[in-house]
Design a protein around this motif. Structure first.
Motif, PDB file in Angstrom:
ATOM      1  N   LEU A 181       5.547  -1.091  -9.347  1.00 21.44           N
ATOM      2  CA  LEU A 181       5.417  -1.414  -7.938  1.00 21.44           C
ATOM      3  C   LEU A 181       4.050  -2.033  -7.670  1.00 21.44           C
ATOM      4  O   LEU A 181       3.057  -1.672  -8.315  1.00 21.44           O
ATOM      5  CB  LEU A 181       5.566  -0.157  -7.081  1.00 21.44           C
ATOM      6  CG  LEU A 181       6.882   0.610  -7.177  1.00 21.44           C
ATOM      7  CD1 LEU A 181       6.793   1.906  -6.384  1.00 21.44           C
ATOM      8  CD2 LEU A 181       8.051  -0.243  -6.682  1.00 21.44           C
ATOM      9  N   TYR A 182       4.009  -2.956  -6.686  1.00 27.41           N
ATOM     10  CA  TYR A 182       2.733  -3.473  -6.215  1.00 27.41           C
ATOM     11  C   TYR A 182       2.380  -2.719  -4.943  1.00 27.41           C
ATOM     12  O   TYR A 182       3.130  -2.732  -3.969  1.00 27.41           O
ATOM     13  CB  TYR A 182       2.818  -4.973  -5.968  1.00 27.41           C
ATOM     14  CG  TYR A 182       2.884  -5.757  -7.251  1.00 27.41           C
ATOM     15  CD1 TYR A 182       1.747  -5.954  -8.023  1.00 27.41           C
ATOM     16  CD2 TYR A 182       4.092  -6.278  -7.714  1.00 27.41           C
ATOM     17  CE1 TYR A 182       1.802  -6.660  -9.213  1.00 27.41           C
ATOM     18  CE2 TYR A 182       4.159  -6.980  -8.903  1.00 27.41           C
ATOM     19  CZ  TYR A 182       3.004  -7.163  -9.649  1.00 27.41           C
ATOM     20  OH  TYR A 182       3.065  -7.838 -10.830  1.00 27.41           O
ATOM     21  N   VAL A 183       1.247  -2.024  -4.981  1.00 29.56           N
ATOM     22  CA  VAL A 183       0.870  -1.098  -3.921  1.00 29.56           C
ATOM     23  C   VAL A 183      -0.471  -1.520  -3.322  1.00 29.56           C
ATOM     24  O   VAL A 183      -1.446  -1.745  -4.049  1.00 29.56           O
ATOM     25  CB  VAL A 183       0.778   0.342  -4.464  1.00 29.56           C
ATOM     26  CG1 VAL A 183       0.318   1.303  -3.373  1.00 29.56           C
ATOM     27  CG2 VAL A 183       2.129   0.779  -5.028  1.00 29.56           C
ATOM     28  N   TYR A 184      -0.494  -1.614  -1.987  1.00 30.30           N
ATOM     29  CA  TYR A 184      -1.738  -1.935  -1.278  1.00 30.30           C
ATOM     30  C   TYR A 184      -2.417  -0.654  -0.817  1.00 30.30           C
ATOM     31  O   TYR A 184      -1.777   0.229  -0.242  1.00 30.30           O
ATOM     32  CB  TYR A 184      -1.461  -2.829  -0.070  1.00 30.30           C
ATOM     33  CG  TYR A 184      -2.686  -3.017   0.805  1.00 30.30           C
ATOM     34  CD1 TYR A 184      -3.729  -3.838   0.400  1.00 30.30           C
ATOM     35  CD2 TYR A 184      -2.795  -2.349   2.028  1.00 30.30           C
ATOM     36  CE1 TYR A 184      -4.865  -3.999   1.189  1.00 30.30           C
ATOM     37  CE2 TYR A 184      -3.922  -2.505   2.825  1.00 30.30           C
ATOM     38  CZ  TYR A 184      -4.957  -3.327   2.401  1.00 30.30           C
ATOM     39  OH  TYR A 184      -6.070  -3.475   3.167  1.00 30.30           O
ATOM     40  N   SER A 185      -3.716  -0.542  -1.074  1.00 28.33           N
ATOM     41  CA  SER A 185      -4.513   0.591  -0.618  1.00 28.33           C
ATOM     42  C   SER A 185      -5.358   0.166   0.572  1.00 28.33           C
ATOM     43  O   SER A 185      -6.209  -0.727   0.450  1.00 28.33           O
ATOM     44  CB  SER A 185      -5.429   1.102  -1.738  1.00 28.33           C
ATOM     45  OG  SER A 185      -6.392   2.011  -1.228  1.00 28.33           O
ATOM     46  N   ALA A 186      -5.128   0.814   1.726  1.00 24.99           N
ATOM     47  CA  ALA A 186      -5.931   0.504   2.907  1.00 24.99           C
ATOM     48  C   ALA A 186      -7.354   1.031   2.752  1.00 24.99           C
ATOM     49  O   ALA A 186      -8.298   0.458   3.300  1.00 24.99           O
ATOM     50  CB  ALA A 186      -5.280   1.095   4.151  1.00 24.99           C
ATOM     51  N   ASP A 187      -7.509   2.117   2.004  1.00 20.11           N
ATOM     52  CA  ASP A 187      -8.838   2.700   1.807  1.00 20.11           C
ATOM     53  C   ASP A 187      -9.735   1.782   0.983  1.00 20.11           C
ATOM     54  O   ASP A 187     -10.926   1.634   1.270  1.00 20.11           O
ATOM     55  CB  ASP A 187      -8.727   4.066   1.120  1.00 20.11           C
ATOM     56  CG  ASP A 187      -7.971   5.084   1.956  1.00 20.11           C
ATOM     57  OD1 ASP A 187      -8.054   4.992   3.199  1.00 20.11           O
ATOM     58  OD2 ASP A 187      -7.299   5.949   1.374  1.00 20.11           O
ATOM     59  N   LEU A 188      -9.166   1.167  -0.051  1.00 16.54           N
ATOM     60  CA  LEU A 188      -9.941   0.310  -0.955  1.00 16.54           C
ATOM     61  C   LEU A 188      -9.758  -1.176  -0.659  1.00 16.54           C
ATOM     62  O   LEU A 188     -10.450  -2.011  -1.232  1.00 16.54           O
ATOM     63  CB  LEU A 188      -9.542   0.590  -2.412  1.00 16.54           C
ATOM     64  CG  LEU A 188      -9.742   2.025  -2.891  1.00 16.54           C
ATOM     65  CD1 LEU A 188      -9.231   2.177  -4.321  1.00 16.54           C
ATOM     66  CD2 LEU A 188     -11.207   2.428  -2.804  1.00 16.54           C
ATOM     67  N   ASP A 189      -8.787  -1.493   0.215  1.00 15.08           N
ATOM     68  CA  ASP A 189      -8.460  -2.881   0.550  1.00 15.08           C
ATOM     69  C   ASP A 189      -8.180  -3.702  -0.705  1.00 15.08           C
ATOM     70  O   ASP A 189      -8.768  -4.763  -0.927  1.00 15.08           O
ATOM     71  CB  ASP A 189      -9.574  -3.527   1.367  1.00 15.08           C
ATOM     72  CG  ASP A 189      -9.163  -4.898   1.923  1.00 15.08           C
ATOM     73  OD1 ASP A 189      -7.944  -5.131   2.063  1.00 15.08           O
ATOM     74  OD2 ASP A 189     -10.052  -5.726   2.219  1.00 15.08           O
ATOM     75  N   ASN A 190      -7.293  -3.182  -1.550  1.00 19.22           N
ATOM     76  CA  ASN A 190      -6.909  -3.939  -2.739  1.00 19.22           C
ATOM     77  C   ASN A 190      -5.447  -3.694  -3.076  1.00 19.22           C
ATOM     78  O   ASN A 190      -4.811  -2.771  -2.555  1.00 19.22           O
ATOM     79  CB  ASN A 190      -7.810  -3.594  -3.927  1.00 19.22           C
ATOM     80  CG  ASN A 190      -7.623  -2.168  -4.431  1.00 19.22           C
ATOM     81  OD1 ASN A 190      -6.715  -1.453  -4.029  1.00 19.22           O
ATOM     82  ND2 ASN A 190      -8.497  -1.736  -5.316  1.00 19.22           N
ATOM     83  N   LEU A 191      -4.925  -4.568  -3.905  1.00 20.27           N
ATOM     84  CA  LEU A 191      -3.540  -4.474  -4.365  1.00 20.27           C
ATOM     85  C   LEU A 191      -3.563  -4.086  -5.832  1.00 20.27           C
ATOM     86  O   LEU A 191      -4.292  -4.692  -6.620  1.00 20.27           O
ATOM     87  CB  LEU A 191      -2.834  -5.818  -4.170  1.00 20.27           C
ATOM     88  CG  LEU A 191      -1.320  -5.837  -4.340  1.00 20.27           C
ATOM     89  CD1 LEU A 191      -0.640  -5.188  -3.138  1.00 20.27           C
ATOM     90  CD2 LEU A 191      -0.819  -7.273  -4.491  1.00 20.27           C
TER      91      LEU A 191
END
Length: 250
Positions: A181-191
């Motif tokens: 899965l490709y997962v976006y992290s709002a905490d780190l602002d990365n994919l």
């Protein structure tokens, strides 16, 4: 290579080139953000016809983009890029090249940008994301490192997903199999790429053991401090939303 500010678009086109993947060390690496960036135009020097005075840049088809890139190998070209996360437009300047990396056989790669694209509607860019809610202890979701309330599933190794049930169908199709899965992290602002193995043997509820939210209430939040124009971003653009959806469990 670099970015300069742009305010040339007031509305989004109906179709654009969605940037799905960016190869490491390629000309597009670090300049194009996969899944969130859309190519909505090219500069005049790239020889794509415009729509007329004041109509804004023309969106190239995949074939036109390939022709432009081929014709400008080794020369800097400008791309107008819309970012769905920040809802802003910027200009990206990069140089198409075959020499950015070599294969194991020592041959240069065929790709000049290291970029995979598809045609789609950018106004629906953030419609199909799944918000990871509570994550149960000992679950496949926890083992894969999914972060409760801070992660969003944007797609998988096969590309983007379409429609609320498509994520659940995907999980069910990968029972006891590795699912990338490709997962976006709002905490780190990365994919990032996450590998999870859905299964019924872990001892709890669901194949993943996590709550999943879908719809307008579970969209990826915009950055608290959007990039300024001095950092290479232009005017914000409105994106339409969809009706709220119920929270499900995977």
């Amino acid at each position: 290579m670099g970015q300069t500010s742009s305010t040339s678009l007031s509305t989004l086109p109906e179709l654009a080139l969605h940037c799905l993947r960016v190869a490491e060390h390629s000309p597009a690496d670090g300049l194009i953000e996969p899944f969130f960036d859309y190519l909505v135009g090219v500069d005049e020097a790239s020889s794509v016809p415009t729509r007329g005075p004041g109509a804004g840049p023309a969106v190239p088809t995949p074939a036109e983009l390939a022709r432009i890139v081929e014709a400008n190998e080794g020369r800097t070209i400008g791309l107008t890029v819309y970012n769905a996360k920040t809802q802003r437009v910027r200009e990206v300047h990069l140089t198409p090249s075959r020499a950015w990396s070599s294969t194991a056989e020592g041959k240069e790669r065929a790709s000049l940008l290291g970029l995979s694209v598809r045609v789609c509607n950018p106004t629906q860019a953030l419609d199909n994301v799944w918000h990871i809610l509570e994550v149960l202890e000992g679950s496949p979701a926890e083992m894969a490192g999914l972060v409760p309330f801070g992660d969003w599933v944007c797609g998988w190794a096969g590309g983007p997903l379409h429609g609320e049930n498509s994520f659940y169908d995907l999980v069910e199709a990968h029972i006891d199999k590795s699912l990338r899965l490709y997962v976006y992290s709002a905490d780190l602002d990365n994919l990032r790429e996450v590998v999870v193995i859905p299964n019924e043997k872990w001892g709890g509820s669901g194949l993943l053991g996590c709550g999943v939210g879908y719809g307008i209430l579970h969209r990826i939040p915009r950055p608290a401090t959007p990039p300024s124009q001095a950092e290479g971003y232009g005017s914000p653009l409105a994106v339409t939303g969809s009706l709220p959806r119920d929270v499900g469990r995977a």
